[in-house]
Design a protein around this motif. Structure first.
Motif, mmCIF file in Angstrom:
data_model
loop_
_atom_site.group_PDB
_atom_site.id
_atom_site.type_symbol
_atom_site.label_atom_id
_atom_site.label_comp_id
_atom_site.label_asym_id
_atom_site.label_seq_id
_atom_site.Cartn_x
_atom_site.Cartn_y
_atom_site.Cartn_z
ATOM 1 N N TRP A 29 0.889 -1.099 -0.040
ATOM 2 C CA TRP A 29 -0.082 0.096 -0.053
ATOM 3 C C TRP A 29 1.022 1.234 0.063
ATOM 4 O O TRP A 29 0.497 2.097 -0.602
ATOM 5 C CB TRP A 29 -1.099 -0.078 1.243
ATOM 6 C CG TRP A 29 -2.384 -0.288 0.813
ATOM 7 C CD1 TRP A 29 -3.628 0.529 0.943
ATOM 8 C CD2 TRP A 29 -2.878 -1.370 0.265
ATOM 9 N NE1 TRP A 29 -4.547 -0.042 0.767
ATOM 10 C CE2 TRP A 29 -4.461 -1.425 0.073
ATOM 11 C CE3 TRP A 29 -2.121 -2.662 -0.375
ATOM 12 C CZ2 TRP A 29 -5.010 -2.455 -0.432
ATOM 13 C CZ3 TRP A 29 -3.005 -3.772 -0.565
ATOM 14 C CH2 TRP A 29 -4.488 -3.484 -0.927
ATOM 15 N N GLY A 30 2.078 1.133 0.521
ATOM 16 C CA GLY A 30 2.962 2.424 0.663
ATOM 17 C C GLY A 30 3.591 2.682 -0.643
ATOM 18 O O GLY A 30 3.726 3.701 -0.942
ATOM 19 N N ILE A 35 3.625 5.638 -5.748
ATOM 20 C CA ILE A 35 3.431 5.848 -7.260
ATOM 21 C C ILE A 35 2.166 6.450 -7.704
ATOM 22 O O ILE A 35 2.246 7.267 -8.623
ATOM 23 C CB ILE A 35 3.300 4.081 -7.577
ATOM 24 C CG1 ILE A 35 4.754 3.541 -7.491
ATOM 25 C CG2 ILE A 35 3.143 4.266 -9.136
ATOM 26 C CD1 ILE A 35 4.725 2.090 -7.791
ATOM 27 N N LYS A 36 1.057 6.436 -6.963
ATOM 28 C CA LYS A 36 -0.123 7.341 -7.250
ATOM 29 C C LYS A 36 0.443 8.942 -7.217
ATOM 30 O O LYS A 36 0.165 9.512 -8.008
ATOM 31 C CB LYS A 36 -1.090 7.054 -6.333
ATOM 32 C CG LYS A 36 -2.452 7.686 -6.589
ATOM 33 C CD LYS A 36 -3.383 7.089 -5.599
ATOM 34 C CE LYS A 36 -4.928 7.676 -5.872
ATOM 35 N NZ LYS A 36 -5.916 7.308 -4.886
ATOM 36 N N LYS A 217 9.776 7.680 1.703
ATOM 37 C CA LYS A 217 9.497 8.275 0.459
ATOM 38 C C LYS A 217 10.445 8.149 -0.716
ATOM 39 O O LYS A 217 10.414 9.026 -1.399
ATOM 40 C CB LYS A 217 8.825 9.615 0.652
ATOM 41 C CG LYS A 217 7.260 9.767 1.598
ATOM 42 C CD LYS A 217 7.037 10.956 1.504
ATOM 43 C CE LYS A 217 5.667 11.149 2.357
ATOM 44 N NZ LYS A 217 4.902 12.599 2.385
ATOM 45 N N SER A 218 11.213 7.019 -0.667
ATOM 46 C CA SER A 218 12.201 6.944 -1.411
ATOM 47 C C SER A 218 11.780 7.167 -3.000
ATOM 48 O O SER A 218 12.443 7.788 -3.827
ATOM 49 C CB SER A 218 13.109 5.674 -1.402
ATOM 50 O OG SER A 218 12.138 4.519 -1.673
ATOM 51 N N ILE A 219 10.745 6.373 -3.629
ATOM 52 C CA ILE A 219 10.310 6.529 -4.910
ATOM 53 C C ILE A 219 9.960 7.955 -5.396
ATOM 54 O O ILE A 219 10.434 8.424 -6.274
ATOM 55 C CB ILE A 219 9.068 5.700 -5.116
ATOM 56 C CG1 ILE A 219 9.576 4.271 -4.658
ATOM 57 C CG2 ILE A 219 8.627 5.735 -6.526
ATOM 58 C CD1 ILE A 219 8.582 2.987 -4.686
ATOM 59 N N ILE A 220 9.095 8.804 -4.420
ATOM 60 C CA ILE A 220 8.697 10.022 -4.929
ATOM 61 C C ILE A 220 10.210 10.902 -4.893
ATOM 62 O O ILE A 220 10.434 11.573 -5.852
ATOM 63 C CB ILE A 220 8.032 10.564 -3.625
ATOM 64 C CG1 ILE A 220 6.630 9.859 -3.657
ATOM 65 C CG2 ILE A 220 7.736 12.148 -3.878
ATOM 66 C CD1 ILE A 220 5.766 10.360 -2.459
ATOM 67 N N ARG A 221 11.089 10.762 -3.892
ATOM 68 C CA ARG A 221 12.088 11.673 -3.872
ATOM 69 C C ARG A 221 13.123 11.329 -5.081
ATOM 70 O O ARG A 221 13.697 12.240 -5.691
ATOM 71 C CB ARG A 221 12.912 11.310 -2.652
ATOM 72 C CG ARG A 221 12.215 11.830 -1.180
ATOM 73 C CD ARG A 221 12.821 11.133 0.087
ATOM 74 N NE ARG A 221 14.219 11.360 -0.026
ATOM 75 C CZ ARG A 221 14.961 10.760 1.173
ATOM 76 N NH1 ARG A 221 14.395 9.450 1.469
ATOM 77 N NH2 ARG A 221 16.234 10.962 1.095
#
Length: 235
Positions: A29-30, A35-36, A217-221
């Protein structure tokens, strides 16, 4: 901000640290939430997921045929992709699983034109079953789909926060590398992505970011261009 990316997730990442668990929904879910948010900022997202939470080649017995072992691994990635697609559905994000070989009505055959059309609509594409042939890793399919779809970058989410000059699990003095050329990965045999993927990225001039999935929040960053992990340059 990147316009279009391929994000590679390991199968083990979906299971987390819990023993005997195939899917850790809190982690999934995280991932979906991050990704959303990336999509809401205007980036088109493709995913490649491994199958290590079900099966890895090294899981095979010593006498098992490599082709059969790899085929089991391909099936494992399909199961993960279907699970992820439904997780996106539950979070109001359309997602489609594309494979290079048919799986009845469970997946859609890969088509560049269809893939691009779906991405333009804000859908997530999840690529599974690798190339449909043995002896090719999920790193390779990540690079290949990235080249086919003209992405701006490849993102490898790992259980380690970047590229090191030695194995940090063995050498406590191993130093993290912030920026490295793709040809140096090949030359120095740094086993962070496989050689076929590294060569394809170099040939097609696709930049790569290798980062730690477990950071906040590694993906967003990473997709936002923050200095996180290791950047693999192609110039």
């Amino acid at each position: 901000m990147y316009k279009r990316i391929v994000l590679k997730l390991s199968g083990e990442a979906l299971a987390g640290d819990k023993e005997g668990v195939t899917f850790d929904d809190s982690i999934i879910w995280g991932l979906v939430s991050q990704i959303k948010e990336v999509i809401s900022r205007g980036t088109q997202v493709c995913l490649v997921v491994g199958g290590g939470n079900f099966w890895r080649g090294r899981s095979a017995t010593s006498g098992m045929d490599r082709t059969k072992a790899d085929q089991i691994g391909m099936l494992a990635t399909v199961m993960n992709a279907i699970y992820l697609a439904d997780a996106f559905r539950q979070n109001d994000v359309s997602a489609t699983v594309q494979t290079p070989i048919p799986f009845g009505t469970m997946t859609e055959l890969f088509s560049k034109d269809v893939a691009l059309a779906r991405l333009e609509k804000g859908e997530v594409l999840i690529f599974a079953a690798g190339l449909g042939h043995p002896f090719f890793s999920t790193d390779t399919i990540t690079a290949l789909r990235g080249a086919e779809l003209d992405v701006d970058g490849l993102f490898f989410a790992k259980n380690i926060d970047g590229v090191y000059d030695d194995d940090p699990a063995v050498n406590a003095n191993a130093k993290k590398i912030d920026v490295i050329k793709s040809e140096e990965i090949v030359k120095n045999n740094l086993k962070v992505i496989d050689m076929a993927a590294a060569n394809l990225c170099f040939e097609r001039k696709i930049p790569v970011v290798i980062f730690g999935l477990n950071e906040e929040k590694s993906i967003i960053r990473a997709v936002s261009g923050e200095k996180i992990g290791t950047v693999v340059t192609v110039s």
